[in-house]
Design an enzyme around this catalytic site. Structure first.
Site, PDB file in Angstrom:
ATOM      1  N   THR A 172       0.424   1.095   6.886  1.00  0.00           N
ATOM      2  CA  THR A 172       0.389   0.019   5.909  1.00  0.00           C
ATOM      3  C   THR A 172       0.510  -1.291   6.686  1.00  0.00           C
ATOM      4  O   THR A 172       1.010  -1.316   7.808  1.00  0.00           O
ATOM      5  CB  THR A 172       1.524   0.159   4.868  1.00  0.00           C
ATOM      6  OG1 THR A 172       1.471  -0.957   3.964  1.00  0.00           O
ATOM      7  CG2 THR A 172       2.890   0.199   5.501  1.00  0.00           C
ATOM      8  N   GLY A 173       0.026  -2.363   6.088  1.00  0.00           N
ATOM      9  CA  GLY A 173       0.079  -3.654   6.759  1.00  0.00           C
ATOM     10  C   GLY A 173      -1.309  -4.218   6.998  1.00  0.00           C
ATOM     11  O   GLY A 173      -2.261  -3.867   6.291  1.00  0.00           O
ATOM     12  N   THR A 193       0.827  -1.206   0.000  1.00  0.00           N
ATOM     13  CA  THR A 193       0.000   0.000   0.000  1.00  0.00           C
ATOM     14  C   THR A 193       0.862   1.257   0.000  1.00  0.00           C
ATOM     15  O   THR A 193       1.827   1.335   0.748  1.00  0.00           O
ATOM     16  CB  THR A 193      -0.850   0.008   1.291  1.00  0.00           C
ATOM     17  OG1 THR A 193      -1.770  -1.060   1.205  1.00  0.00           O
ATOM     18  CG2 THR A 193      -1.573   1.309   1.493  1.00  0.00           C
ATOM     19  N   GLY A 210      -4.616  -4.445   7.820  1.00  0.00           N
ATOM     20  CA  GLY A 210      -5.576  -3.379   8.093  1.00  0.00           C
ATOM     21  C   GLY A 210      -6.479  -3.633   9.281  1.00  0.00           C
ATOM     22  O   GLY A 210      -6.819  -2.699  10.021  1.00  0.00           O
ATOM     23  N   ARG A 251     -14.391  -7.279   1.423  1.00  0.00           N
ATOM     24  CA  ARG A 251     -13.525  -6.877   2.549  1.00  0.00           C
ATOM     25  C   ARG A 251     -12.895  -5.499   2.290  1.00  0.00           C
ATOM     26  O   ARG A 251     -12.409  -5.208   1.206  1.00  0.00           O
ATOM     27  CB  ARG A 251     -12.425  -7.930   2.744  1.00  0.00           C
ATOM     28  CG  ARG A 251     -11.448  -7.639   3.873  1.00  0.00           C
ATOM     29  CD  ARG A 251     -10.196  -6.938   3.375  1.00  0.00           C
ATOM     30  NE  ARG A 251      -9.224  -6.736   4.469  1.00  0.00           N
ATOM     31  CZ  ARG A 251      -8.173  -5.950   4.386  1.00  0.00           C
ATOM     32  NH1 ARG A 251      -7.926  -5.294   3.275  1.00  0.00           N
ATOM     33  NH2 ARG A 251      -7.340  -5.822   5.398  1.00  0.00           N
ATOM     34  N   VAL A 252     -12.900  -4.677   3.303  1.00  0.00           N
ATOM     35  CA  VAL A 252     -12.224  -3.379   3.241  1.00  0.00           C
ATOM     36  C   VAL A 252     -11.274  -3.298   4.432  1.00  0.00           C
ATOM     37  O   VAL A 252     -11.640  -3.696   5.543  1.00  0.00           O
ATOM     38  CB  VAL A 252     -13.253  -2.222   3.288  1.00  0.00           C
ATOM     39  CG1 VAL A 252     -12.560  -0.881   3.467  1.00  0.00           C
ATOM     40  CG2 VAL A 252     -14.105  -2.207   2.014  1.00  0.00           C
TER      41      VAL A 252
HETATM   42  C1  SD4 Z   1      -5.233  -3.349   3.959  1.00  0.00           C
HETATM   43  N1  SD4 Z   1      -3.504  -1.968   4.906  1.00  0.00           N
HETATM   44  O1  SD4 Z   1      -6.063  -3.454   3.076  1.00  0.00           O
HETATM   45  C2  SD4 Z   1      -3.985  -2.535   3.668  1.00  0.00           C
HETATM   46  C3  SD4 Z   1      -3.026  -3.408   2.958  1.00  0.00           C
HETATM   47  C4  SD4 Z   1      -1.615  -3.127   3.213  1.00  0.00           C
HETATM   48  O2  SD4 Z   1       0.431  -3.974   3.576  1.00  0.00           O
HETATM   49  O3  SD4 Z   1      -1.173  -2.057   3.532  1.00  0.00           O
HETATM   50  N2  SD4 Z   1      -0.818  -4.120   3.171  1.00  0.00           N
HETATM   51  O4  SD4 Z   1      -5.334  -3.906   5.048  1.00  0.00           O
END
Ligand code: SD4
Length: 338
Positions: A248-249, A197, A251, A225-226
């Site tokens: 990021t990561g 992201t 969510g 999914r969000v």
């Molecule tokens: C999510 N945070 O959809 C985003 C995806 C993301 O590292 O950042 N992945 O959960």
């Protein structure tokens, strides 16, 4: 815990060897230079040297694009949207925009949000007909009485607003999904492919702060999914008087602690961006015994132009455009197995 931040200069656009190799190089380089982490310096009383752009992961070209736009005098939000659009259009990036990995049923759906210096914001969720979801979020903010549009409504609004209709599923993403279907296990991989992201925070020549977060979400997620990325307060938050943060990561875990809002509030109460990012990560790991299985990273900037970043696992980088230099910052992490 001892905090370290490792900075190495990169020629704009040059993303060389694999992350693991470059990460090691950073550590060695740093040992020689002993760079003083920003958070150890006294809070600057001088006006920050503007402009500044920071973004998640090694999105060198995107951050440089934002930096260049800011240097030309563009306002913070214009520059951030221009910057992230580089990745929204990058077909090789499987976690943002066109070419993003689909959900379990093969649909690529994108999420994004933007926040302006005046506190206004806009977001779209589960959009499948345009890659420019950051710009679309801005349209929601500026041209509708709402903050969030989702799914079909957001897609119709995109068409009405003149966004080109695109098929977001590329041949490569479809092939990877077909492979995944052979043994469909949902297990998001930590630091997937060195990029992820894109969340970006910009501070323009006037000192105004804006932010953007744009993603295709987690690969092979359930339909509908969000994650945190389009949720104001979770994936992104800013207060132009204080600073901003993006995530990021995984969510789901960011949402549970309203991570970006938390960081801005911690900065409001006097923490540096670095300390605030670390505290937000500590909130997550202290409440979730499974933190070894997922990655979360935060980046932040305050009104003095100081930046910070922290994550759970080794392997996250932040790009930082400051003093006309676009640098990769290797970020310190919480989980350090003995
Ligand atoms: C999510 N945070 O959809 C985003 C995806 C993301 O590292 O950042 N992945 O959960």
């Amino acid at each position: 815990m001892k905090r370290r931040k490792f900075i190495r200069s990169t020629a704009a656009g040059a993303v060389g060897a694999t992350f693991a190799v470059s990460a090691m190089a950073c550590v060695d380089e740093n040992k020689k230079k002993d760079i003083l982490p920003e958070e150890k310096k006294p809070m600057s009383k001088n006006k920050p040297n503007l402009p500044i752009a920071i973004c998640t992961w090694q999105f060198t070209a995107a951050n440089q694009t934002a930096g260049d736009a800011l240097e030309r005098g563009k306002p913070a939000l214009d520059a951030a949207i221009e910057g992230v659009s580089v990745e929204e259009q990058n077909l090789k990036n499987t976690t943002v925009g066109k070419g993003g990995a689909p959900d379990r049923e093969g649909n690529v759906t994108l999420d994004a949000c933007v926040m302006a210096p005046d506190g206004d914001c806009g977001a779209v969720m589960a959009v499948s007909n345009t890659s420019h979801v950051a710009a679309l979020s801005r349209k929601v903010m500026e041209d509708t009485p709402h903050v969030i549009l989702v799914g079909e409504g957001a897609e119709e609004f995109a068409t009405l607003s003149g966004f080109e209709t695109e098929d977001l599923l590329t041949e490569a993403s479809e092939k990877a999904w077909q492979e995944w279907l052979k043994s469909p296990e949902y297990k998001p991989i930590i630091n997937i492919e060195n990029h992820d992201t894109i969340g970006m925070l910009t501070m323009d020549k006037e000192g105004d702060i804006a932010g953007v977060c744009t993603t295709s979400g987690l690969s092979y997620k359930m339909k509908g999914r969000v994650g945190d990325s389009p949720i104001i307060g979770s994936g992104l938050f800013l207060d132009n008087e204080i600073g901003g943060a993006v995530a990021t990561g995984m969510g789901e875990e960011v949402i549970k602690t309203v991570g970006s809002f938390l960081i801005v509030e911690l900065m409001r109460n006097g923490m540096s961006p670095q300390d605030a990012c670390e505290e937000a990560i500590r909130r997550i790991v202290s409440k979730n015994t499974k933190y070894k299985d997922f990655q979360i990273a935060y980046i932040a900037i305050n009104k003095a132009g100081e930046t910070g970043a922290y994550c759970i696992h080794e392997g996250f980088t932040m790009m930082q455009y400051k003093n006309k230099k676009n640098e990769s910052v290797l970020v310190d992490f919480y989980h350090k197995p003995a």
